[in-house]
Design a protein around this motif. Sequence first.
Motif, PDB file in Angstrom:
ATOM      1  N   GLY A 101       5.463  -8.429  10.476  1.00  0.00           N
ATOM      2  CA  GLY A 101       4.601  -8.919   9.392  1.00  0.00           C
ATOM      3  C   GLY A 101       4.441 -10.430   9.482  1.00  0.00           C
ATOM      4  O   GLY A 101       4.241 -10.970  10.575  1.00  0.00           O
ATOM      5  N   LYS A 132       3.797  -1.180  21.005  1.00  0.00           N
ATOM      6  CA  LYS A 132       3.729  -2.086  19.839  1.00  0.00           C
ATOM      7  C   LYS A 132       4.399  -1.321  18.696  1.00  0.00           C
ATOM      8  O   LYS A 132       3.998  -0.203  18.374  1.00  0.00           O
ATOM      9  CB  LYS A 132       2.265  -2.407  19.538  1.00  0.00           C
ATOM     10  CG  LYS A 132       1.850  -2.442  18.073  1.00  0.00           C
ATOM     11  CD  LYS A 132       2.244  -3.701  17.340  1.00  0.00           C
ATOM     12  CE  LYS A 132       1.950  -3.558  15.848  1.00  0.00           C
ATOM     13  NZ  LYS A 132       3.005  -2.826  15.119  1.00  0.00           N
ATOM     14  N   THR A 155       6.581  -6.227  15.987  1.00  0.00           N
ATOM     15  CA  THR A 155       5.931  -7.106  15.004  1.00  0.00           C
ATOM     16  C   THR A 155       6.708  -7.078  13.701  1.00  0.00           C
ATOM     17  O   THR A 155       7.301  -6.057  13.338  1.00  0.00           O
ATOM     18  CB  THR A 155       4.468  -6.695  14.751  1.00  0.00           C
ATOM     19  OG1 THR A 155       4.436  -5.349  14.263  1.00  0.00           O
ATOM     20  CG2 THR A 155       3.642  -6.803  16.015  1.00  0.00           C
ATOM     21  N   ARG A 179       0.812  -1.217   0.000  1.00  0.00           N
ATOM     22  CA  ARG A 179       0.000   0.000   0.000  1.00  0.00           C
ATOM     23  C   ARG A 179       0.845   1.266   0.000  1.00  0.00           C
ATOM     24  O   ARG A 179       1.896   1.310   0.623  1.00  0.00           O
ATOM     25  CB  ARG A 179      -0.874   0.032   1.267  1.00  0.00           C
ATOM     26  CG  ARG A 179      -1.914  -1.060   1.312  1.00  0.00           C
ATOM     27  CD  ARG A 179      -2.566  -1.107   2.672  1.00  0.00           C
ATOM     28  NE  ARG A 179      -1.622  -1.473   3.717  1.00  0.00           N
ATOM     29  CZ  ARG A 179      -1.780  -1.187   5.003  1.00  0.00           C
ATOM     30  NH1 ARG A 179      -2.827  -0.530   5.414  1.00  0.00           N
ATOM     31  NH2 ARG A 179      -0.879  -1.572   5.890  1.00  0.00           N
ATOM     32  N   GLY A 235      -1.584  -4.494  12.223  1.00  0.00           N
ATOM     33  CA  GLY A 235      -0.748  -4.074  13.356  1.00  0.00           C
ATOM     34  C   GLY A 235      -1.587  -3.561  14.515  1.00  0.00           C
ATOM     35  O   GLY A 235      -1.302  -3.849  15.684  1.00  0.00           O
TER      36      GLY A 235
HETATM   37  P1  ATP Z   1      -0.084  -2.077   9.722  1.00  0.00           P
HETATM   38  O1  ATP Z   1       0.644  -0.744   9.746  1.00  0.00           O
HETATM   39  O2  ATP Z   1      -0.290  -2.636   8.353  1.00  0.00           O
HETATM   40  O3  ATP Z   1      -1.326  -2.106  10.546  1.00  0.00           O
HETATM   41  P2  ATP Z   1       2.237  -3.027  11.170  1.00  0.00           P
HETATM   42  O4  ATP Z   1       3.330  -2.683  10.223  1.00  0.00           O
HETATM   43  O5  ATP Z   1       2.020  -2.213  12.371  1.00  0.00           O
HETATM   44  O6  ATP Z   1       0.862  -3.172  10.377  1.00  0.00           O
HETATM   45  P3  ATP Z   1       2.979  -5.814  10.899  1.00  0.00           P
HETATM   46  O7  ATP Z   1       4.228  -6.199  11.583  1.00  0.00           O
HETATM   47  O8  ATP Z   1       2.999  -5.667   9.421  1.00  0.00           O
HETATM   48  O9  ATP Z   1       2.397  -4.515  11.658  1.00  0.00           O
HETATM   49  O10 ATP Z   1       1.834  -6.887  11.208  1.00  0.00           O
HETATM   50  C1  ATP Z   1       1.282  -7.076  12.485  1.00  0.00           C
HETATM   51  C2  ATP Z   1       0.837  -8.501  12.630  1.00  0.00           C
HETATM   52  O11 ATP Z   1      -0.143  -8.798  11.604  1.00  0.00           O
HETATM   53  C3  ATP Z   1       1.933  -9.514  12.431  1.00  0.00           C
HETATM   54  O12 ATP Z   1       2.647  -9.749  13.636  1.00  0.00           O
HETATM   55  C4  ATP Z   1       1.137 -10.719  11.944  1.00  0.00           C
HETATM   56  O13 ATP Z   1       0.536 -11.391  13.051  1.00  0.00           O
HETATM   57  C5  ATP Z   1       0.030 -10.112  11.099  1.00  0.00           C
HETATM   58  N1  ATP Z   1       0.396 -10.022   9.672  1.00  0.00           N
HETATM   59  C6  ATP Z   1       0.770  -8.923   8.996  1.00  0.00           C
HETATM   60  N2  ATP Z   1       1.034  -9.230   7.689  1.00  0.00           N
HETATM   61  C7  ATP Z   1       0.812 -10.556   7.558  1.00  0.00           C
HETATM   62  C8  ATP Z   1       0.894 -11.488   6.481  1.00  0.00           C
HETATM   63  N3  ATP Z   1       1.267 -11.108   5.254  1.00  0.00           N
HETATM   64  N4  ATP Z   1       0.590 -12.793   6.731  1.00  0.00           N
HETATM   65  C9  ATP Z   1       0.213 -13.186   7.960  1.00  0.00           C
HETATM   66  N5  ATP Z   1       0.117 -12.366   9.019  1.00  0.00           N
HETATM   67  C10 ATP Z   1       0.405 -11.064   8.828  1.00  0.00           C
END
Ligand code: ATP
Length: 322
Positions: A227, A191, A225, A99, A256
């Motif tokens: 991803g 987080k 986290t 995105r 997230g």
């Molecule tokens: P966002 O800003 O998109 O809300 P973020 O960058 O804060 O997310 P991420 O680390 O991308 O957080 O993702 C958070 C959690 O979501 C991960 O720990 C996982 O449990 C789940 N997740 C995210 N992307 C995936 C994926 N492609 N497949 C499976 N689980 C995912």
Amino acid sequence: MYDVTAIGELLIDFAARDTDAAGYPTMKANPGGAPGNFLAALSKYGLRTAFLGKVGTDAFGGLLINTLKEAGIETKGIRQDSSVFTTLAFVTFDAGGDRSFSFARKPGADTQLSFEELDLELIDQAKVFHFGTLSLTDEPVRTAAKRAVEYARKKGKWITFDPNLRLPLWNTPDEAREQILWGLSQADVVKISDEEVEFLWGITDEEKAAEKLQKEFGVKLSMVTMGPRGAYLSSEKAAARAVCPRVTPVDTTGAGDIFGGSAVAWLLKSGKAPEELDEKELAAMGAFASAAASLSTETPGGIPSIPSEEAVLKKLRGSETV
Ligand code: ATP
């Protein structure tokens, strides 16, 4: 009484996934904003939540308030202001599904919330106060959020923080860094994503990041986290890793936030203080939050994608990992 009160942005995400016959983008309007997703996850898992924010008196403002109400969130702390328009964000996707964001927010209603407009009783009546950095980009909301955090700390509330970095909203990357570091210095529970860790400190090691958060910022519970690679959780006593259950992602919006909200829901239900969690408890909290966040990626949108507690527990029992 509330378990968690949050301050922050409410906006409409226009997701441009498709085009019409002439090749122009057709957009779906999704209610958005990280703190709303975070609180909606807490509400879904049985906690009482309240929101402090501002929208316009336009139709989108009404849609956002109704969406939060339907998610079980107290909305009496959301101000409606006819002099500003509800914030809009436009989300486009590259060929790999990643995105990019553009914001119509100069000024968006969310940035125009002042401290005097805050219903401080909603903070008094909660155990936890949550914020992110979209409340720190512009005035007057920056001062409102900072004074609210100070107020909550004085009242002995736990402070939870999710930086939720959106670089296009900042004048310079240095300003974003400075405000995120302020947020970390205030928080008991953080987080943070691996991308945000790399932006702040140029490191890719989640264990080092958690150590920094604890030693340099006094964070009692850190959740880094990564991803689909899962998450690393650490308290003052112990650390644990969480893996992602096997899922078929279609849209990671809000994952997230849902991770953070689900983890804090687990923490509050456990009756433990953040710094007390031992390895087994960190692992259980991480497994619950990972399953909720990962399952949410199988459904489009933020709030509508939050899985039921039954679905999360079923996934945990099946527990295949990616
Ligand atoms: P966002 O800003 O998109 O809300 P973020 O960058 O804060 O997310 P991420 O680390 O991308 O957080 O993702 C958070 C959690 O979501 C991960 O720990 C996982 O449990 C789940 N997740 C995210 N992307 C995936 C994926 N492609 N497949 C499976 N689980 C995912």
